[in-house]
Design a protein around this motif. Sequence first.
Motif, PDB file in Angstrom:
ATOM      1  N   ILE A   1       1.044  -0.819  -0.165  1.00  0.00           N
ATOM      2  CA  ILE A   1      -0.501   0.023   0.197  1.00  0.00           C
ATOM      3  C   ILE A   1       0.921   1.285  -0.055  1.00  0.00           C
ATOM      4  O   ILE A   1       0.579   2.044  -0.484  1.00  0.00           O
ATOM      5  CB  ILE A   1      -1.047   0.214   1.448  1.00  0.00           C
ATOM      6  N   VAL A   2       2.545   1.439   0.921  1.00  0.00           N
ATOM      7  CA  VAL A   2       3.218   2.071   1.165  1.00  0.00           C
ATOM      8  C   VAL A   2       3.356   2.797  -0.182  1.00  0.00           C
ATOM      9  O   VAL A   2       3.988   3.765  -0.845  1.00  0.00           O
ATOM     10  CB  VAL A   2       3.715   2.108   2.135  1.00  0.00           C
ATOM     11  N   TRP A   3       3.729   1.653  -0.769  1.00  0.00           N
ATOM     12  CA  TRP A   3       4.337   1.770  -2.497  1.00  0.00           C
ATOM     13  C   TRP A   3       3.392   2.301  -3.241  1.00  0.00           C
ATOM     14  O   TRP A   3       3.917   2.899  -3.827  1.00  0.00           O
ATOM     15  CB  TRP A   3       5.161  -0.029  -2.469  1.00  0.00           C
ATOM     16  N   SER A   4       2.534   1.576  -3.156  1.00  0.00           N
ATOM     17  CA  SER A   4       1.327   2.162  -4.760  1.00  0.00           C
ATOM     18  C   SER A   4       1.379   3.523  -4.455  1.00  0.00           C
ATOM     19  O   SER A   4       1.131   4.300  -5.364  1.00  0.00           O
ATOM     20  CB  SER A   4       0.017   1.292  -3.694  1.00  0.00           C
TER      21      SER A   4
ATOM     22  N   ILE B   1      -2.092   4.244   9.187  1.00  0.00           N
ATOM     23  CA  ILE B   1      -2.453   3.090   8.947  1.00  0.00           C
ATOM     24  C   ILE B   1      -0.930   2.318   9.163  1.00  0.00           C
ATOM     25  O   ILE B   1      -1.288   1.310   9.786  1.00  0.00           O
ATOM     26  CB  ILE B   1      -2.900   2.701   8.045  1.00  0.00           C
ATOM     27  N   ALA B   2      -0.393   2.648   8.281  1.00  0.00           N
ATOM     28  CA  ALA B   2       0.623   1.237   8.235  1.00  0.00           C
ATOM     29  C   ALA B   2       1.761   1.653   9.541  1.00  0.00           C
ATOM     30  O   ALA B   2       1.866   0.440   9.840  1.00  0.00           O
ATOM     31  CB  ALA B   2       2.036   2.669   7.984  1.00  0.00           C
ATOM     32  N   GLY B   3       1.747   3.233  10.876  1.00  0.00           N
ATOM     33  CA  GLY B   3       1.727   2.619  11.844  1.00  0.00           C
ATOM     34  C   GLY B   3       1.744   1.193  13.247  1.00  0.00           C
ATOM     35  O   GLY B   3       1.726   0.488  13.511  1.00  0.00           O
ATOM     36  N   VAL B   4       0.014   1.494  12.519  1.00  0.00           N
ATOM     37  CA  VAL B   4      -0.774   0.719  13.351  1.00  0.00           C
ATOM     38  C   VAL B   4      -0.311  -0.195  13.094  1.00  0.00           C
ATOM     39  O   VAL B   4      -0.304  -1.677  13.447  1.00  0.00           O
ATOM     40  CB  VAL B   4      -2.510   0.659  13.219  1.00  0.00           C
ATOM     41  N   MET B   5      -0.187  -0.924  11.847  1.00  0.00           N
ATOM     42  CA  MET B   5       0.169  -2.464  11.272  1.00  0.00           C
ATOM     43  C   MET B   5       1.022  -2.911  11.100  1.00  0.00           C
ATOM     44  O   MET B   5       1.522  -4.005  10.802  1.00  0.00           O
ATOM     45  CB  MET B   5       0.367  -2.697   9.391  1.00  0.00           C
ATOM     46  N   VAL B   6       2.312  -1.814  11.649  1.00  0.00           N
ATOM     47  CA  VAL B   6       3.340  -2.597  12.264  1.00  0.00           C
ATOM     48  C   VAL B   6       3.424  -2.970  13.640  1.00  0.00           C
ATOM     49  O   VAL B   6       4.295  -3.881  13.843  1.00  0.00           O
ATOM     50  CB  VAL B   6       5.104  -1.316  12.004  1.00  0.00           C
TER      51      VAL B   6
ATOM     52  N   ALA C   1      -4.661  20.051   0.244  1.00  0.00           N
ATOM     53  CA  ALA C   1      -5.227  19.604   1.636  1.00  0.00           C
ATOM     54  C   ALA C   1      -5.632  17.498   1.827  1.00  0.00           C
ATOM     55  O   ALA C   1      -5.053  17.124   2.502  1.00  0.00           O
ATOM     56  CB  ALA C   1      -6.579  20.435   1.942  1.00  0.00           C
ATOM     57  N   ARG C   2      -5.957  17.602   0.516  1.00  0.00           N
ATOM     58  CA  ARG C   2      -6.499  16.025   0.220  1.00  0.00           C
ATOM     59  C   ARG C   2      -5.475  15.300   0.578  1.00  0.00           C
ATOM     60  O   ARG C   2      -5.428  14.374   0.963  1.00  0.00           O
ATOM     61  CB  ARG C   2      -7.488  15.983  -1.358  1.00  0.00           C
ATOM     62  N   LYS C   3      -4.245  15.493  -0.603  1.00  0.00           N
ATOM     63  CA  LYS C   3      -3.038  15.161  -0.572  1.00  0.00           C
ATOM     64  C   LYS C   3      -2.803  14.402   0.655  1.00  0.00           C
ATOM     65  O   LYS C   3      -2.338  14.341   1.035  1.00  0.00           O
ATOM     66  CB  LYS C   3      -2.823  15.369  -1.209  1.00  0.00           C
ATOM     67  N   ARG C   4      -2.380  15.661   1.908  1.00  0.00           N
ATOM     68  CA  ARG C   4      -1.573  16.676   2.712  1.00  0.00           C
ATOM     69  C   ARG C   4      -2.100  15.223   3.887  1.00  0.00           C
ATOM     70  O   ARG C   4      -2.395  14.303   4.699  1.00  0.00           O
ATOM     71  CB  ARG C   4      -1.905  17.227   4.139  1.00  0.00           C
ATOM     72  N   ASN C   5      -3.851  14.864   3.907  1.00  0.00           N
ATOM     73  CA  ASN C   5      -4.899  14.040   4.696  1.00  0.00           C
ATOM     74  C   ASN C   5      -4.428  12.384   4.667  1.00  0.00           C
ATOM     75  O   ASN C   5      -4.855  11.695   5.804  1.00  0.00           O
ATOM     76  CB  ASN C   5      -5.903  14.418   4.814  1.00  0.00           C
ATOM     77  N   ASN C   6      -4.155  12.265   3.001  1.00  0.00           N
ATOM     78  CA  ASN C   6      -4.237  11.009   2.915  1.00  0.00           C
ATOM     79  C   ASN C   6      -2.572  10.436   2.806  1.00  0.00           C
ATOM     80  O   ASN C   6      -2.807   9.513   3.642  1.00  0.00           O
ATOM     81  CB  ASN C   6      -4.392  10.752   0.778  1.00  0.00           C
ATOM     82  N   LYS C   7      -1.937  11.617   3.151  1.00  0.00           N
ATOM     83  CA  LYS C   7      -0.726  10.758   4.097  1.00  0.00           C
ATOM     84  C   LYS C   7      -0.478  10.803   4.976  1.00  0.00           C
ATOM     85  O   LYS C   7      -0.243   9.719   5.957  1.00  0.00           O
ATOM     86  CB  LYS C   7       0.332  11.826   3.413  1.00  0.00           C
ATOM     87  N   ARG C   8      -1.123  11.321   6.041  1.00  0.00           N
ATOM     88  CA  ARG C   8      -1.782  11.028   7.613  1.00  0.00           C
ATOM     89  C   ARG C   8      -2.175  10.358   7.882  1.00  0.00           C
ATOM     90  O   ARG C   8      -1.771   9.177   8.971  1.00  0.00           O
ATOM     91  CB  ARG C   8      -2.052  12.839   8.216  1.00  0.00           C
TER      92      ARG C   8
END
Length: 243
Positions: free
Chosen positions: A53-56, A90-95, A78-85
């Motif tokens: 997902i991160v690579w995509s 999610i990536a942090g939680v999944m790790v 703003a949408r791009k910043r929100n998506n990054k956050r």
Amino acid sequence: MLNELFTVVQILFARGVFPLTPLAMKILVPIINNMDKYLYVLLGASLLWTVMIVWSFIRRKEAVSEEWNSAVKRKFNARKRNNKRWLASIAGVMVIIPTLLGVEAVLANKTIELSPAEPMTPDANHQISIPQASVDDHNLHRFGYTAADGTIVRFIIIRKSETMYGIGFDACKICGSSGYYQKNNKIICRKCDVVMNIPTIGFEGGCNPIPLTYRMDQGNLVIASSDLEKETATFQQEDLFNH
């Protein structure tokens, strides 16, 4: 969900809702011994999914178009910043979650070494006599009897009250010959970590030790070797429960 479902199935077998047949034991034992491997597969799949997902997201070619007006550009950024956050969260939680589960699995699967079983030899009448005074300290005592076929059959004794003793095989019908150990004032199954209710040791049910018949005679606990011979099959599966 799969892990919890299997836990429910184990409980149903322990309570006698499902009959514990030889076929059921053949199915249950390998699954119990390999539950840790299922967890590692789950952790690996979760981490792989996160990386994909991160690579995509990184490979996306979205960019601000010069044809957009200022309001649209601000909305896009703003949408791009929100998506990054959200992605970072999610990536942090999944790790973090799989890491914690992995640490828990390592700690939970640490092998507990059983205390040595004191060897016992029957007398000429095929009886094993154990002085009550030697097991009156309310601690778990483990003994071993060498059966006719060479199998070491273990049994345990603990004083439950002033007049009663909990005596049973060092095995149960659910976890086999994995054995029990004492931690502080608790008696715990080495395989499933269930804490025994000490007053119920010596009775059928759940993960309780398989009961062993005994009698008292002039200050001794007397056990017939023929009763110990009945459970040799349980201890012949020793290797299945020590992985």
